[in-house]
Motif scaffolding. Sequence first.
Motif, PDB file in Angstrom:
ATOM      1  N   GLU A   1       0.807  -1.217   0.000  1.00 57.25           N
ATOM      2  CA  GLU A   1       0.000   0.000   0.000  1.00 57.25           C
ATOM      3  C   GLU A   1       0.840   1.268   0.000  1.00 57.25           C
ATOM      4  N   ASP A   2       2.147   1.139   0.217  1.00 55.72           N
ATOM      5  CA  ASP A   2       3.026   2.304   0.238  1.00 55.72           C
ATOM      6  C   ASP A   2       3.818   2.485  -1.057  1.00 55.72           C
TER       7      ASP A   2
ATOM      8  N   CYS B   1      -7.289  10.712  -0.318  1.00 54.97           N
ATOM      9  CA  CYS B   1      -7.896   9.749   0.603  1.00 54.97           C
ATOM     10  C   CYS B   1      -7.847  10.288   2.028  1.00 54.97           C
ATOM     11  N   ALA B   2      -9.022  10.507   2.598  1.00 58.82           N
ATOM     12  CA  ALA B   2      -9.082  10.967   3.983  1.00 58.82           C
ATOM     13  C   ALA B   2      -8.574   9.901   4.940  1.00 58.82           C
ATOM     14  N   SER B   3      -8.712   8.635   4.560  1.00 61.71           N
ATOM     15  CA  SER B   3      -8.302   7.535   5.434  1.00 61.71           C
ATOM     16  C   SER B   3      -6.793   7.406   5.559  1.00 61.71           C
ATOM     17  N   THR B   4      -6.054   7.881   4.569  1.00 62.16           N
ATOM     18  CA  THR B   4      -4.601   7.732   4.579  1.00 62.16           C
ATOM     19  C   THR B   4      -3.855   9.061   4.453  1.00 62.16           C
ATOM     20  N   GLY B   5      -4.551  10.123   4.056  1.00 63.61           N
ATOM     21  CA  GLY B   5      -3.906  11.419   3.835  1.00 63.61           C
ATOM     22  C   GLY B   5      -3.060  11.463   2.581  1.00 63.61           C
ATOM     23  N   ARG B   6      -3.308  10.536   1.643  1.00 64.41           N
ATOM     24  CA  ARG B   6      -2.501  10.447   0.424  1.00 64.41           C
ATOM     25  C   ARG B   6      -3.363  10.602  -0.826  1.00 64.41           C
TER      26      ARG B   6
ATOM     27  N   MET C   1     -13.319   5.935  -3.959  1.00 58.79           N
ATOM     28  CA  MET C   1     -14.076   6.668  -2.944  1.00 58.79           C
ATOM     29  C   MET C   1     -14.687   5.707  -1.925  1.00 58.79           C
ATOM     30  N   CYS C   2     -15.218   4.577  -2.408  1.00 57.31           N
ATOM     31  CA  CYS C   2     -15.799   3.585  -1.494  1.00 57.31           C
ATOM     32  C   CYS C   2     -14.743   2.988  -0.577  1.00 57.31           C
ATOM     33  N   LEU C   3     -13.560   2.734  -1.112  1.00 56.69           N
ATOM     34  CA  LEU C   3     -12.471   2.233  -0.277  1.00 56.69           C
ATOM     35  C   LEU C   3     -12.094   3.256   0.783  1.00 56.69           C
ATOM     36  N   ASP C   4     -12.048   4.520   0.395  1.00 54.36           N
ATOM     37  CA  ASP C   4     -11.711   5.581   1.337  1.00 54.36           C
ATOM     38  C   ASP C   4     -12.761   5.690   2.437  1.00 54.36           C
ATOM     39  N   PHE C   5     -14.008   5.419   2.104  1.00 53.95           N
ATOM     40  CA  PHE C   5     -15.112   5.513   3.056  1.00 53.95           C
ATOM     41  C   PHE C   5     -15.171   4.310   4.001  1.00 53.95           C
ATOM     42  N   ALA C   6     -14.680   3.165   3.553  1.00 55.63           N
ATOM     43  CA  ALA C   6     -14.795   1.930   4.330  1.00 55.63           C
ATOM     44  C   ALA C   6     -14.017   2.029   5.641  1.00 55.63           C
ATOM     45  N   ALA C   7     -14.671   1.685   6.726  1.00 54.44           N
ATOM     46  CA  ALA C   7     -14.058   1.844   8.048  1.00 54.44           C
ATOM     47  C   ALA C   7     -12.880   0.910   8.274  1.00 54.44           C
ATOM     48  N   ASP C   8     -12.848  -0.226   7.574  1.00 55.50           N
ATOM     49  CA  ASP C   8     -11.794  -1.209   7.835  1.00 55.50           C
ATOM     50  C   ASP C   8     -10.621  -1.113   6.866  1.00 55.50           C
ATOM     51  N   VAL C   9     -10.598  -0.123   5.986  1.00 54.39           N
ATOM     52  CA  VAL C   9      -9.493   0.048   5.044  1.00 54.39           C
ATOM     53  C   VAL C   9      -8.485   1.033   5.623  1.00 54.39           C
ATOM     54  N   THR C  10      -7.228   0.594   5.729  1.00 56.07           N
ATOM     55  CA  THR C  10      -6.184   1.439   6.313  1.00 56.07           C
ATOM     56  C   THR C  10      -5.110   1.858   5.305  1.00 56.07           C
ATOM     57  N   GLY C  11      -5.103   1.243   4.135  1.00 58.09           N
ATOM     58  CA  GLY C  11      -4.105   1.592   3.125  1.00 58.09           C
ATOM     59  C   GLY C  11      -4.633   1.292   1.730  1.00 58.09           C
ATOM     60  N   ILE C  12      -4.305   2.151   0.763  1.00 61.11           N
ATOM     61  CA  ILE C  12      -4.777   1.985  -0.614  1.00 61.11           C
ATOM     62  C   ILE C  12      -3.646   2.355  -1.564  1.00 61.11           C
ATOM     63  N   ALA C  13      -3.435   1.529  -2.569  1.00 59.84           N
ATOM     64  CA  ALA C  13      -2.454   1.832  -3.610  1.00 59.84           C
ATOM     65  C   ALA C  13      -3.062   1.525  -4.970  1.00 59.84           C
ATOM     66  N   ALA C  14      -2.773   2.382  -5.957  1.00 56.71           N
ATOM     67  CA  ALA C  14      -3.244   2.165  -7.318  1.00 56.71           C
ATOM     68  C   ALA C  14      -2.145   1.516  -8.156  1.00 56.71           C
TER      69      ALA C  14
ATOM     70  N   ARG D   1      -5.265  -2.495   2.047  1.00 53.67           N
ATOM     71  CA  ARG D   1      -4.916  -3.153   3.304  1.00 53.67           C
ATOM     72  C   ARG D   1      -6.045  -2.920   4.302  1.00 53.67           C
ATOM     73  N   LEU D   2      -6.466  -3.977   4.990  1.00 59.54           N
ATOM     74  CA  LEU D   2      -7.529  -3.871   5.970  1.00 59.54           C
ATOM     75  C   LEU D   2      -6.955  -3.759   7.381  1.00 59.54           C
ATOM     76  N   SER D   3      -7.791  -3.324   8.297  1.00 57.99           N
ATOM     77  CA  SER D   3      -7.326  -3.086   9.663  1.00 57.99           C
ATOM     78  C   SER D   3      -6.864  -4.364  10.358  1.00 57.99           C
ATOM     79  N   ASN D   4      -7.346  -5.519   9.910  1.00 57.36           N
ATOM     80  CA  ASN D   4      -6.909  -6.785  10.503  1.00 57.36           C
ATOM     81  C   ASN D   4      -5.662  -7.347   9.832  1.00 57.36           C
ATOM     82  N   GLY D   5      -5.071  -6.560   8.914  1.00 60.55           N
ATOM     83  CA  GLY D   5      -3.861  -6.984   8.229  1.00 60.55           C
ATOM     84  C   GLY D   5      -4.097  -7.679   6.902  1.00 60.55           C
ATOM     85  N   ALA D   6      -5.340  -8.042   6.620  1.00 56.33           N
ATOM     86  CA  ALA D   6      -5.647  -8.732   5.365  1.00 56.33           C
ATOM     87  C   ALA D   6      -5.437  -7.809   4.170  1.00 56.33           C
ATOM     88  N   ALA D   7      -5.233  -8.417   3.001  1.00 63.37           N
ATOM     89  CA  ALA D   7      -5.000  -7.666   1.775  1.00 63.37           C
ATOM     90  C   ALA D   7      -6.076  -8.001   0.754  1.00 63.37           C
TER      91      ALA D   7
END
Length: 215
Positions: free
Chosen positions: A5-6, A28-33, A47-60, A84-90
């Motif tokens: 995700e980085d 992304c408000a969830s990651t600041g990136r 946008m949906c990924l950014d809104f999802a409460a369990d998403v902590t990282g996003i990469a295109a 990346r999800l909050s439980n570590g899953a991808a």
Amino acid sequence: MLRFEDYAPVRSMNARRRQRNFSGLWWCASTGRLVGYESWLERDHLMCLDFAADVTGIAAQPFRLDFPDLPGGPCRHVPDYFARLSNGAAVVIDVRPDARIGGRDREVFSATESACASVGWVYRRVGELPKVYTANLRWLAGYRHPRCLNAVHAAALLEALGSGSTIGALAAGAGDPVAVLPTLYHLLWTGALRAGLQGTALSPGTRIGPGAAGG
């Protein structure tokens, strides 16, 4: 070592004159990136990924897969997103409307799903989104930035919240609606407040309640 995700995209997503798709960057408000997209549909799923409460990282365009032995011939494929999800899953995501999927696409997506499963990742191929839900989320996304949050208004909104609250009544009960509504919409985006986003467009009469993030 960097997590997926980085990483920067493996290929450029440049806009050019007369191209048929629309490229851009989504903050992304969830990651600041800033994360890139190559179509309006990709933007909406981002946008949906950014809104999802369990998403902590996003990469295109996170990585490239080489498939030398597919029945239709060798190919290379770059998935659209990695989350990346909050439980570590991808989760690896390809965005493609159902009407635009041919036999070769199904072959490549199936191979991608198998490759992801081999390392314990989830794979999703996603298409069109519900129109009402997407429109509501686009509206709330306009208030996703922390600058829309006024702590005084937020406290007043949460204190005034009752079992029969609507957006209009709650905003009026917390102060001047023109001043209060940006904070209310921000709280809906963050999950501190909750409203139904699927059935009808958000309006002053939309019922609203406490969200998981608001306790």
